[in-house]
Motif scaffolding. Structure first.
Motif, PDB file in Angstrom:
ATOM      1  N   ALA A  93       0.841  -1.208   0.000  1.00  0.00           N
ATOM      2  CA  ALA A  93       0.000   0.000   0.000  1.00  0.00           C
ATOM      3  C   ALA A  93       0.870   1.250   0.000  1.00  0.00           C
ATOM      4  N   LEU A  94       1.646   1.386  -1.063  1.00  0.00           N
ATOM      5  CA  LEU A  94       2.572   2.517  -1.197  1.00  0.00           C
ATOM      6  C   LEU A  94       2.442   3.079  -2.607  1.00  0.00           C
ATOM      7  N   TYR A  95       2.998   4.277  -2.813  1.00  0.00           N
ATOM      8  CA  TYR A  95       2.991   4.875  -4.149  1.00  0.00           C
ATOM      9  C   TYR A  95       4.256   4.415  -4.888  1.00  0.00           C
ATOM     10  N   ASN A  97       5.875   5.089  -7.612  1.00  0.00           N
ATOM     11  CA  ASN A  97       6.837   6.017  -8.222  1.00  0.00           C
ATOM     12  C   ASN A  97       7.593   6.839  -7.195  1.00  0.00           C
ATOM     13  N   LEU A  98       7.156   6.792  -5.946  1.00  0.00           N
ATOM     14  CA  LEU A  98       7.834   7.554  -4.901  1.00  0.00           C
ATOM     15  C   LEU A  98       8.874   6.666  -4.220  1.00  0.00           C
ATOM     16  N   THR A  99       9.913   7.306  -3.670  1.00  0.00           N
ATOM     17  CA  THR A  99      10.935   6.531  -2.963  1.00  0.00           C
ATOM     18  C   THR A  99      10.368   6.051  -1.632  1.00  0.00           C
ATOM     19  N   GLU A 102      10.088   9.014   0.698  1.00  0.00           N
ATOM     20  CA  GLU A 102       8.963   9.895   0.342  1.00  0.00           C
ATOM     21  C   GLU A 102       7.629   9.273   0.746  1.00  0.00           C
ATOM     22  N   GLU A 105       7.339   9.440   4.537  1.00  0.00           N
ATOM     23  CA  GLU A 105       7.071  10.828   4.935  1.00  0.00           C
ATOM     24  C   GLU A 105       5.617  11.217   4.638  1.00  0.00           C
ATOM     25  N   THR A 106       5.127  10.773   3.474  1.00  0.00           N
ATOM     26  CA  THR A 106       3.726  11.083   3.119  1.00  0.00           C
ATOM     27  C   THR A 106       2.763  10.528   4.163  1.00  0.00           C
ATOM     28  N   PHE A 107       2.989   9.281   4.552  1.00  0.00           N
ATOM     29  CA  PHE A 107       2.067   8.677   5.522  1.00  0.00           C
ATOM     30  C   PHE A 107       2.283   9.252   6.923  1.00  0.00           C
ATOM     31  N   LEU A 110       0.170  12.346   6.844  1.00  0.00           N
ATOM     32  CA  LEU A 110      -1.247  11.978   6.926  1.00  0.00           C
ATOM     33  C   LEU A 110      -1.621  11.436   8.310  1.00  0.00           C
ATOM     34  N   ASN A 151       6.502  -1.389   3.417  1.00  0.00           N
ATOM     35  CA  ASN A 151       5.066  -1.396   3.734  1.00  0.00           C
ATOM     36  C   ASN A 151       4.861  -1.265   5.250  1.00  0.00           C
ATOM     37  N   ALA A 154       5.860   2.396   6.630  1.00  0.00           N
ATOM     38  CA  ALA A 154       4.831   3.435   6.490  1.00  0.00           C
ATOM     39  C   ALA A 154       3.764   3.326   7.573  1.00  0.00           C
TER      40      ALA A 154
ATOM     41  N   ASN B   8       4.553  11.876  -8.626  1.00  0.00           N
ATOM     42  CA  ASN B   8       4.129  10.744  -9.449  1.00  0.00           C
ATOM     43  C   ASN B   8       4.145  11.117 -10.925  1.00  0.00           C
ATOM     44  N   ARG B  11       7.737  11.788 -12.317  1.00  0.00           N
ATOM     45  CA  ARG B  11       8.577  10.604 -12.557  1.00  0.00           C
ATOM     46  C   ARG B  11       8.041   9.721 -13.676  1.00  0.00           C
ATOM     47  N   THR B 224      -4.931  -0.825  -3.886  1.00  0.00           N
ATOM     48  CA  THR B 224      -3.597  -1.142  -3.365  1.00  0.00           C
ATOM     49  C   THR B 224      -3.543  -1.144  -1.846  1.00  0.00           C
ATOM     50  N   GLY B 225      -4.655  -0.844  -1.190  1.00  0.00           N
ATOM     51  CA  GLY B 225      -4.654  -0.891   0.267  1.00  0.00           C
ATOM     52  C   GLY B 225      -4.302   0.434   0.925  1.00  0.00           C
ATOM     53  N   VAL B 226      -3.939   1.445   0.123  1.00  0.00           N
ATOM     54  CA  VAL B 226      -3.617   2.760   0.709  1.00  0.00           C
ATOM     55  C   VAL B 226      -4.837   3.295   1.469  1.00  0.00           C
ATOM     56  N   ARG B 229      -5.124   1.588   4.766  1.00  0.00           N
ATOM     57  CA  ARG B 229      -4.118   2.097   5.696  1.00  0.00           C
ATOM     58  C   ARG B 229      -4.575   3.430   6.299  1.00  0.00           C
ATOM     59  N   ALA B 235      -6.961  10.365  10.141  1.00  0.00           N
ATOM     60  CA  ALA B 235      -7.267  11.316   9.068  1.00  0.00           C
ATOM     61  C   ALA B 235      -8.312  10.799   8.091  1.00  0.00           C
TER      62      ALA B 235
END
Lengths: 318, 390
Positions: A93-95, A97-99, A102, A105-107, A110, A151, A154, B8, B11, B224-226, B229, B235
């Motif tokens: 459950a991650l993006y 294209n992001l490292t 990143e 940090e995003t999560f 949030l 995973n 995060a 996104n 890249r 994807t489960g985001v 999560r 939030a």
């Protein structure tokens, strides 16, 4: 995770949870207590109610009956109760294209991690999950094992007191699984309560401090893995007979007469015996005399998988 | 979340190029295509058969071939003209079946009903050529038609008319002999109205198209489960929806900037000079596209549903709202229905600002409608995001 000392108070409790979907009962009075610094593996076949129980704990489902407390409050009614909860979904459950950094940090943002402590929180999560050396690699370029650990990173960046992992090692190789297990143990040692659902019974047996077998919405069996196995099997060992070819009807009668029972594979039969290796030797001789030459006979201590089979087949526990 | 979407996109270089290069490119194509079809320089392809074979019919056929107003091609017979029109080799056909000066109907126009505009256009072009190149024929036809009403002409009158016709034949006055004289409402901006129209049309088309693509990310976050999560935390999905909205507004604004910069550089549309009104219009249109896209995607339960619905909505809104065919060419009822689309509001607002030099009074209503539609979609997306908790 902030509490370094183990508290005797439970972090999460589920008392008499009852829930039904469209009249079909899914949870039938489940009791569950999760304490700091322990790993609890929730086991059960598909449809047993594991996902529903996890959703109840996450406050996404308000059960039809019973009570749920997360850090002393109802997670479905009080959003702040969920501040100490981290969820690691079965999917990555991650993006992509992001490292890794990143994403974490995003999560963190949030999860309301304060700006001032963001960098240190990210660094800590990467260290704990041993992903710091891949911090600046896009997630899509990571191996399966690193993706699994990212995973987890995060989900722990906001230092939750309860971490829920849904099938944390599905689809990864043995080395990656051991790395994930090490991360989970490390979090447990820091005082985090860990609840994991898994079909990997070897992982559950080796990792969990307590396991619970969920069957048709009821917690059929719960306890420490070794104690449960000892209670169920005593001193008996499992003898596994691997035949070269599938036995005919007469051969099957002979195998049954020897106390063996079929498994999921037609050429593999099994029985429990307190005599262990000595019994295996006698069995080998007896089968050879009957023309059922075993290709291999294995003697091993009963595992959680064996216990799981007995529970699933209603041969053990209520 | 806006940063996540920006990274996104950054890249994924292919998507980045397509997001920001395609809108100006499509604008250039649309404006070229539609400036031609709605402008004054349509060159009709006309198949001409001269079956009368008189000196004047021959002159007309030759004049048509020379005329830059049409692309006339000679055909041997009436059937040949019919065949070419039916086969689509000619837009319309002209059969000169009697002397052009005769009192009967000397011309037959043959056209395919599916090209409804071709027949009147062919008729107008022939009349234009007739008046310019053969004014003497027009005079003689008028004399012939008047004669019965006046009870005949004297020999002297007939002689005078013939002399006048001979003079006109030698030196055509290039008077079309009609009733009309034309005046462009704004001499300085000939052709720019269509360009401003299509800049607005392509802007709102792409804003909605890109917003739909961006909003589909909500479906990816669920699969994807985001979403799981985030819903386990405090939030929820609220910040994700709001972050996407902000990013999509920014993306739509940048796309609009590129489209109108192209319009200004290539066609001289005065976008910079009207920046004070252009910017709020662009922000309102982008917010509308972002909100509507997020609302629509949130209604769907699967990515497949969302893709189908977004394709349908994009196409229908673009067609009805005037992003494909100019609104003024639509029947009145369709123009009225068009006001239910963000496209019509955005297009009219941009045209008012850039073409008619209108002030705030002419566009504030469009700003309100576009912003309200966008915010409604955003609120719907937020409400439906809470549904995901179940």
């Amino acid at each position: 995770m902030s509490a370094q000392t183990v508290s005797p108070d439970p972090i999460a409790t589920v008392s008499g949870a009852v829930h039904a979907y469209g009249g079909r009962p899914v949870l039938r009075g489940v009791d569950l207590t999760l304490r700091p610094g322990e790993i609890y593996a929730l086991l059960g076949p598909n449809g047993a109610g594991k996902t529903t129980l996890v959703r109840v704990l996450c406050g996404r489902i308000r059960p039809d009956g019973g009570a749920v407390r997360l850090n002393g409050r109802d997670p479905a009614r009080v959003p702040a109760a969920r501040a100490g909860l981290g969820l690691v979904p079965q999917e990555i459950a991650l993006y992509p294209n992001l490292t890794v950094a990143e994403n974490v940090e995003t999560f963190a943002v949030l999860a309301d991690v304060p700006r001032a402590g963001l960098a240190s929180a990210v660094a800590r999560a990467l260290d704990l999950t041993r992903t710091a050396d891949r911090a600046h690699v896009p997630v899509k370029h990571l191996s399966g094992g690193y993706q699994r650990r990212a995973n987890i990173a995060a989900a722990i960046v906001h230092q939750p007191s309860l971490l829920i992992l849904d099938e944390p090692t599905v689809g990864v190789d043995l080395d990656a699984r051991e790395a994930v297990d090490a991360v989970i143990r490390g979090l447990r040692d820091l005082g985090v309560a860990v609840l994991m659902t898994t079909h990997d019974l070897d992982q559950a047996g080796g990792l969990a401090d307590r396991v619970g077998f969920l069957r048709e919405g009821e917690l059929a069996l719960e306890g420490r893995p070794k104690a449960l196995i000892a209670e169920a099997f005593g001193e008996r060992m499992e003898i596994q007979v691997h035949l070269a070819v599938e036995a005919d009807a007469a051969g099957q009668d002979r195998l049954i007469a020897e106390g063996l029972r079929p498994t999921g594979r037609a050429t593999v039969w099994t029985r429990l015996d307190a005599d262990g290796y000595a019994a295996a030797g006698r069995l080998d001789q007896s089968l050879r005399e009957a023309g059922l030459a075993p290709r291999e006979i294995r003697v091993r201590a009963p595992s959680l998988a064996h216990l799981f089979t007995l529970v699933a087949e209603r041969k053990l526990a209520a | 979340m806006a940063r996540v979407m920006a990274l996104n996109l950054w890249r994924d270089r292919g998507a980045l190029l397509m997001t920001f290069l395609l809108p100006p490119l499509v604008f250039l194509i649309f404006s070229s295509v539609f400036a031609g079809t709605t402008g004054d320089d349509i060159q009709l392809k006309l198949a001409v058969a001269d079956t009368a074979r008189t000196p004047d019919s021959g002159r007309l056929a030759a004049a048509l071939v020379r005329s830059p107003e049409v692309r006339a091609e000679a055909a041997a017979t009436v059937d040949e003209v019919r065949r070419r029109v039916k086969a689509g080799q000619a837009d319309a056909g002209l059969v000169i079946r009697a002397d052009p000066a005769s009192a009967d109907k000397p011309f037959l126009i043959i056209a395919d009903p599916s090209r409804a505009v071709a027949a009147p256009l062919a008729q107008a072009r022939v009349q234009q050529v007739l008046a310019n190149a053969l004014p003497d024929v027009t005079l003689r036809r008028t004399v012939t038609q008047l004669e019965p009403a006046l009870g005949g002409f004297t020999d002297e009158q007939i002689e005078n008319a013939d002399s006048a016709a001979a003079l006109m034949r030698q030196d055509p006055t290039h008077d079309d002999g009609g009733f009309f004289e034309r005046e462009a409402v704004k001499d300085a901006k000939v052709g720019g109205g269509v360009i401003a129209y299509y800049a607005g049309a392509v802007m709102i088309l792409f804003a909605l198209f890109s917003a739909m693509q961006g909003a589909l990310g909500l479906m990816d976050e669920q699969s994807t489960g985001v979403a799981d999560r985030l819903l386990a935390g405090t939030a929820g999905m609220g910040p994700v929806v709001s972050g996407k909205f902000l990013f999509l507004v920014g993306q739509g604004t940048v796309q609009a900037l590129l489209i109108f910069a192209t319009a200004q550089i290539v066609y001289g549309v005065a976008a910079v000079q009207h920046a004070a009104l252009w910017l709020p219009t662009t922000l309102a249109a982008s917010a509308c596209a972002a909100g509507v896209a997020l609302g629509l995607v949130s209604v769907c339960r699967t990515r497949e549903q969302a893709q189908m619905l977004s394709t349908f909505v994009i196409l229908v809104l673009a067609a009805v709202g005037g992003s494909m065919v100019p609104r003024f060419l639509m029947p009145p009822w369709l123009q009225t229905v068009g006001w239910a689309t963000p496209h019509a509001w955005a297009i009219e607002a941009y045209q008012a600002i850039l073409w008619r030099d209108a002030g705030v009074g002419a566009v504030y209503k469009a700003w309100c409608v576009l912003t309200a539609a966008g915010l409604s979609g955003l609120v719907l997306a937020h409400v439906l995001a809470r549904r995901l908790r179940r």
